[in-house]
Design a protein around this motif. Structure first.
Motif, mmCIF file in Angstrom:
data_model
loop_
_atom_site.group_PDB
_atom_site.id
_atom_site.type_symbol
_atom_site.label_atom_id
_atom_site.label_comp_id
_atom_site.label_asym_id
_atom_site.label_seq_id
_atom_site.Cartn_x
_atom_site.Cartn_y
_atom_site.Cartn_z
ATOM 1 N N PRO A 1 -6.280 9.898 -2.361
ATOM 2 C CA PRO A 1 -5.912 9.339 -1.055
ATOM 3 C C PRO A 1 -6.165 7.835 -0.998
ATOM 4 C CG PRO A 1 -7.477 11.171 -0.837
ATOM 5 C CD PRO A 1 -7.377 10.864 -2.285
ATOM 6 N N LEU A 2 -6.858 7.307 -2.022
ATOM 7 C CA LEU A 2 -7.139 5.876 -2.067
ATOM 8 C C LEU A 2 -5.984 5.079 -2.676
ATOM 9 C CD1 LEU A 2 -9.844 5.307 -0.877
ATOM 10 C CD2 LEU A 2 -10.771 4.874 -3.139
ATOM 11 N N SER B 1 0.841 -1.195 0.000
ATOM 12 C CA SER B 1 0.000 0.000 0.000
ATOM 13 C C SER B 1 0.881 1.253 0.000
ATOM 14 C CB SER B 1 -0.947 -0.011 1.189
ATOM 15 O OG SER B 1 -0.222 -0.061 2.392
ATOM 16 N N SER C 1 1.058 4.985 -1.544
ATOM 17 C CA SER C 1 1.114 6.202 -0.704
ATOM 18 C C SER C 1 2.282 7.087 -1.092
ATOM 19 C CB SER C 1 1.278 5.833 0.766
ATOM 20 O OG SER C 1 0.403 4.822 1.128
ATOM 21 N N PRO D 1 -3.168 3.925 -1.566
ATOM 22 C CA PRO D 1 -2.724 2.727 -0.849
ATOM 23 C C PRO D 1 -3.679 1.552 -1.022
ATOM 24 C CG PRO D 1 -3.197 4.558 0.675
ATOM 25 C CD PRO D 1 -3.240 5.100 -0.700
ATOM 26 N N LEU D 2 -4.983 1.806 -0.976
ATOM 27 C CA LEU D 2 -5.962 0.722 -1.143
ATOM 28 C C LEU D 2 -5.891 0.159 -2.557
ATOM 29 C CD1 LEU D 2 -8.326 -0.853 0.091
ATOM 30 C CD2 LEU D 2 -9.850 0.873 -0.881
ATOM 31 N N VAL E 1 1.416 10.132 -2.941
ATOM 32 C CA VAL E 1 0.493 11.134 -2.403
ATOM 33 C C VAL E 1 1.205 12.468 -2.221
ATOM 34 C CG1 VAL E 1 -0.908 11.752 -0.395
ATOM 35 C CG2 VAL E 1 -1.036 9.456 -1.354
ATOM 36 N N LEU F 1 -2.933 -1.940 -3.013
ATOM 37 C CA LEU F 1 -3.049 -3.196 -2.281
ATOM 38 C C LEU F 1 -3.917 -4.193 -3.044
ATOM 39 C CD1 LEU F 1 -2.277 -4.653 0.283
ATOM 40 C CD2 LEU F 1 -4.314 -3.717 1.377
#
Lengths: 387, 334, 391
Positions: free
Chosen positions: C211-212, C191, C195, C214-215, C198, C218
């Motif tokens: 901001p998503l 993730s 990030s 990392p998700l 960002v 993943l």
């Protein structure tokens, strides 16, 4: 080289020595100096020597209008031992209000005589601005207004040379509010004249112009403002001996401070070198010594050759930098940087992509072949082909 | 392998992920300018492009000259951009003729050097704290000694300021540190000190902002005194006020910077593209902070994972002989 | 549930180590070593085209960001077998783990040589220097720990080979912790690979900057992990002429399908929520790459849709390849296509740069081949004959 020496040999140095009080050596030095001032090619010095030696002196009529006679003074007060003698010998000064022995009607008659004798051949030198307001009544010579006199003399002149800033573009008399409506000779005549601005101008530039005319029978190349390119083609800033200090950011802060005594750049004191076109740093001024020009003596350039600078901008005001415009060696805000695609790298990547695609296709095909084996595998292990 | 464990796991993993996605639950506080922050004001309309600041910068920071291939500039320092050897550069926008300065159809100068952000991305992203922001002066400085050369700062800086010497065997990052080494000697930024027109002046950011307000309040063409060197140096000169664009670069950009720019040409023409007011460093740290706050979520997740692994291993072990867990443990299975 | 499925115990493959293929791979590896030597002596600029506009070249983005994602097979299988208790996939764990261990180790090695001041690399782990706000700090610590964990997880295989059963039993009591870490750590740093962008803020196009990240990274890395398990199983099957675990792979295909659906939902819900979909309809390289990225999700989704199709080895394989390619393109998009580093900057990997990355892949495959021939990694066919190399 051959032509050079032939011409040199044909010169009558004894006659020159007698006439100008110059040794052969000094005379040739003078001619070479003029040639290099004007940026003429090798061999031109010989042509100049020939032209000067032959004493085919052009008639010159020199008019004075609104001026301080500083231009004439600078010419005469040149400390170089023979400069004024040379000038006065090279040309036939048939009318000059300051230098003339004659006066009144006698002088005007001499002028008319010279004009008639040398019709279409004489040089007209103008010193001082010409008042145009109220029909030009603010300057009269021999009953004629400056405008009329100028026009009369210019009609049959081979060339008109405006000497000094006043004659070139108005100078001091034209400074706001310009009560007499002063203008330069070129503006009044509505024709192109040779402008030798400067307050006062450098006498070398006059003699160079005249000798150029004498030697080649034409005027030197002029810029858009009518100034000889050999003298006004470059900024003071470009040839200034203090330039290195400017580039290094070493500026004198005030007169007499450490930087000033060290000979640092005078930009912060208001030097107009970066926006003034003149050859002062190259030929110097006033013949005093080898550092004799304003900046050399520690005073900032006041931009005396440039309209809109001298008498307009305060002496201490900062100059605009003209050298950098359009800035040729400045980086643009976003330059092209980095290495793009090269053939070898692209070929390698293409080969890898090709191999990967080929491998994938081959594998997919072979997987198809192994389906029965795999099926068999679920129930019982397959037989190894390579076993 | 009961449903409750599975649900627990889902909750644990889902919670961690959800925590990373819910916006501004516990966003980090917004950084503010230090009280004693110092900086530079660069007024492009006063700049004459003499590049004395570049020469002084190189001399004071022991940087070598940089040559380029543009005709006529192969023999002296003529960098095309900031680099590992140039940490301050004057660039020129050229939109037309040479006799019109500070217009779109003429030309204009701009400066690029570190902006010393209030909330600097380089400080936030550096894994080894080589980039630090002084709590008193706010100067963002770099420690070669600590740096590992990952170039995260080079990539992350929205102004493209930190640079790297790729062609050196033992390379390093280079950026403006506002001549902090000269401050010990009671001096200030060399670029401001040598600037003959006061285009670059040094001073406390508060004072610089007052000076900016004064200049912007005056009508274009008004003759006024411009300080040279630093604010309050007493060394001034008189020049007319330019027709400034209604934008002070650095006032709000990514949370504000300590180096401020004035210009009469829109900033996007000077390769200063619009930037948001929010510092990316704040967004990034808030996000990371939410996920890893006190390492609570990761540790809870780990606990759940170990628990599950143990249960699974038992299940695997039932087919095999012992409670082995590894991939190889059930070689005798069936 | 797992017990009902028969699956063979792992055994060494045996066979010759020196074949034309291994020699070729060895040559590629040697070329990479040569260029790394050149880089160490003359600096990164002597071999790589990276510059201040693109300070991260393919050594960072391909070897690390993409390489680590492609090495997620170990995480994907560990998650399935140990956490969600799907014991029937057990036979795929060891090879996946081994591939992951090599992938990560080489990604980290590559990153080490990409570090400008590599002699300072230990600063990341040193409290005096470590800066916990940095995503790279988290990444470096997590990845290093995970590499250690993976090799620890792999030690039972070596112990099996050496017949150290006693030591192995003692060791296994602690293995749960390592298995837990072996899932937690990659979840964290995979993730973080998202990030990491960002902080680039406005330099990353809004189609990708969220901001998503990392998700998304993943989900994407897990999907790539399952794809790589299918891919590696298929390649091993063809390369070593081994039977294909078709049924198991079909089930993994189903898992992959749900990950793809999750990906699409997260991706587009985020874009719509942020109102950032507009740039996708502006003609240009960015929108083109965006749609390629999404078409590459649609292809495997289509290929894996019905159980019958998931039963086809070719469809499974092609779906896996498409998905892996999608993961690669998504990461390239995030790190290059979306990256607006300022006007005028150019970057394209140089030939030496490409050769180094290629060399690392060659080393990885070579090491994998050698290890599976010498150690019990792949499930042994029954009855176990003297397997001969295919190539």
């Amino acid at each position: 080289m051959l032509a050079h020496s032939e011409e040199e040999c044909s010169l009558d140095f004894d006659a020159i020595e007698g006439r100008l009080g110059l040794s052969r050596r000094d005379f040739l030095k003078f001619c070479t100096g003029l040639a290099s001032t004007m940026g003429l090619p090798a061999g031109a010095d010989a042509a100049i020597a020939k032209a000067v030696e032959s004493a085919r002196r052009p008639s010159v009529i020199w008019l004075h209008f609104q001026e301080c006679t500083g231009c004439t003074e600078s010419l005469l007060r040149a400390n170089h031992p023979t400069l004024e003698r040379l000038i006065l010998d090279i040309i036939s000064l048939d009318y000059h209000e300051t230098l003339f022995a004659a006066a009144g009607h006698q002088a005007e008659a001499a002028r008319r005589q010279a004009m008639a004798d040398n019709k279409g051949k004489y040089l007209l030198v103008v010193e001082g601005a010409i008042p145009t307001k109220d029909k030009g009544i603010y300057c009269r010579i021999g009953g004629q207004t400056a405008v009329d006199l100028l026009k009369e003399c210019a009609t049959d002149a081979a060339a008109v040379v405006a000497i000094g800033s006043c004659a070139s573009w108005g100078g001091v008399p034209s400074t706001k509010p310009n009560p007499t409506g002063s203008e330069g000779a070129g503006e009044v005549l509505g024709a192109k004249v040779v402008n030798l601005p400067g307050c006062p101008p450098n006498p070398y530039n006059l003699i160079s112009t005249v000798v150029h005319y004498l030697t080649f029978n034409k005027l030197p190349e002029l810029d858009a403002k009518g100034r000889p390119k050999f003298a006004y083609g470059r900024l003071i800033h470009e040839n200034c001996e203090r330039r290195a200090h400017f580039d290094a950011g070493r500026f004198a802060g005030e007169f007499g401070d450490e930087g000033h005594r060290q000979g640092w750049c005078l930009y912060k004191l208001g030097c107009k070198g970066p926006e003034t076109h003149a050859n002062c740093p190259a030929v110097l001024f006033g013949d005093v010594s080898n550092a004799s020009w304003p900046v050399g003596t520690g005073h900032p350039c006041i931009g005396c050759t440039e309209k809109g600078i001298v008498f307009t901008k305060p002496i201490h005001a900062l100059a605009e930098l003209k050298t950098v415009t359009p800035p040729i060696f400045f980086a643009r805000p976003a330059e092209e940087r980095g290495t793009g695609v090269t053939f070898a790298a692209a070929a390698a990547l293409a080969a890898i992509a090709g191999a990967a695609a080929g491998g994938t296709a081959m594998l997919a095909r072979n997987l198809g072949k192994s389906v029965p084996e795999a099926k068999a595998d679920v129930a019982a292990p397959d037989e190894q082909r390579g076993g | 392998m009961g449903m409750d464990r599975r649900n627990f796991l889902k909750a644990a993993s889902g919670g961690t992920l959800a925590a990373s996605c819910v916006p501004s639950v516990q966003a980090r506080e917004t950084r503010t300018m230090p009280e004693g922050a110092v900086g530079l004001l660069y007024d492009g309309t006063l700049c004459i492009g003499c590049r004395a600041c570049m020469a002084a910068c190189k001399a004071e920071n022991d940087l070598p000259p940089e040559f380029n291939e543009i005709e006529g500039s192969a023999y002296w320092d003529a960098p095309l951009d900031l680099s590992g050897r140039t940490i301050n550069i004057i660039k020129a926008y050229v939109g037309g003729d040479s006799d019109r300065k500070d217009t779109l159809d003429g030309y204009a100068f701009t400066k690029l050097s570190c902006f010393h952000c209030v909330d600097a991305s380089c400080v936030s992203c550096c894994p080894v704290a080589a980039m630090t922001k002084d709590p008193v002066t706010g100067i963002v400085s770099h420690s070669k000694e600590a740096c590992i050369g990952c170039r995260y700062c080079v990539a992350a800086c929205p102004f493209g300021v930190p640079r790297f010497t790729y062609d050196e065997t033992f390379p390093h990052i280079a950026k403006c540190q506002l001549c902090r080494h000269r401050m010990a000697q009671g001096k200030f930024a060399a670029c401001a000190e040598v600037c003959p027109t006061g285009a670059t002046i040094y001073g406390p950011v508060k004072e610089l902002k007052k000076e900016i307000a004064r200049r912007r309040a005056l009508a274009p063409g008004t003759e006024t005194e411009f300080p040279r060197g630093h604010i309050g140096s007493g060394d001034t000169h008189i020049a007319p006020i330019a027709n400034y664009v209604d934008h002070v670069w650095g006032e709000k950009e990514i949370g504000g910077t300590q180096v401020l720019h004035l210009s009469a040409v829109p900033f996007d023409r000077l390769d200063k593209k619009p930037l948001p007011d929010v510092a990316p460093a704040n967004v990034s740290e808030s996000l990371q902070g939410r996920i890893y706050h006190g390492m609570i979520a990761p540790l809870a997740f780990l606990g759940a994972l170990v628990f599950a692994a143990k249960r699974s291993a038992k299940a695997l072990g039932e087919q095999g002989e012992a409670g082995g867990t590894d991939a190889g443990d059930d070689r005798k299975g069936e | 549930m797992a017990g009902s499925d028969a699956h063979p115990a792992p055994a060494p493959m045996g066979g010759r180590l020196i074949t034309p293929w291994t020699v070729f791979l060895g040559l590629l590896a040697l070329i990479a070593v040569f260029f790394i030597g050149k880089r160490l002596i003359f600096g990164i600029g002597a071999v790589s085209n990276i510059n201040d506009g693109y300070p991260w070249g393919i050594w960072m983005v391909f070897d690390l960001v993409i390489g680590a994602a492609l090495s997620c097979g170990g995480l994907a299988m560990a998650l399935m077998v140990y956490i969600f208790n799907k014991g029937q996939y057990h036979s795929l764990v060891r090879p996946a783990l081994l591939a992951s261990a090599f992938g990560y180790t080489l990604a980290a090695t590559s990153l080490f040589f990409d570090l400008g001041r590599y002699w300072n690399f230990w600063h990341v782990f040193w409290p005096r220097y470590a800066q916990a706000n940095s995503v790279i700090f988290e990444l470096a610590v997590c990845m290093t720990a995970y590499i250690l964990v993976m090799w620890i997880e792999f030690t039972p295989t070596v112990m099996d080979k050496l017949g150290m059963q006693g030591l192995r039993r003692k060791f296994e009591k602690w293995l749960y912790v390592f298995i837990g870490l072996g899932v937690l750590l990659p979840v964290m740093h995979q993730s973080s690979l998202g990030s990491m962008l960002v902080i680039f803020g406005p330099q990353i196009n809004p189609l990708w900057q969220t901001p998503l990240l990392p998700l998304l990274f993943l989900i994407s890395c897990l999907a790539m992990g399952y794809s790589m398990v299918i891919f590696e199983a298929s390649v091993t099957s063809v390369g070593f002429r081994r039977p294909l675990e078709r049924k198991i792979l079909g089930s993994i295909g189903l898992v992959l399908k749900w990950f793809l659906i999750a990906w699409l939902i997260a991706r587009f819900a985020d874009l719509v929520w942020r109102g950032a979909l507009d740039p996708a309809f502006v003609p240009g390289a960015r929108s083109l790459m965006f749609w390629i990225e999404n078409i590459l999700v649609a292809i495997p989704l289509f290929l894996l849709w019905t159980p019958a199709w998931r039963g086809s080895p070719q469809k499974l394989f092609l779906a896996a390849v498409a998905m892996a390619l999608q993961g690669i393109i998504y990461r390239i998009n995030c790190y290059y296509t979306a990256y607006d580093t300022g006007d005028g900057w150019n970057y394209f990997p140089s030939l030496p740069e490409v050769m180094v990355s290629l060399g690392f892949i060659a080393m990885e495959i070579l090491a994998f081949v050698i290890v599976v021939r010498l150690l019990p990694v792949l499930p042994a066919p029954e009855p176990s004959p003297n397997s001969a190399p295919a190539s």
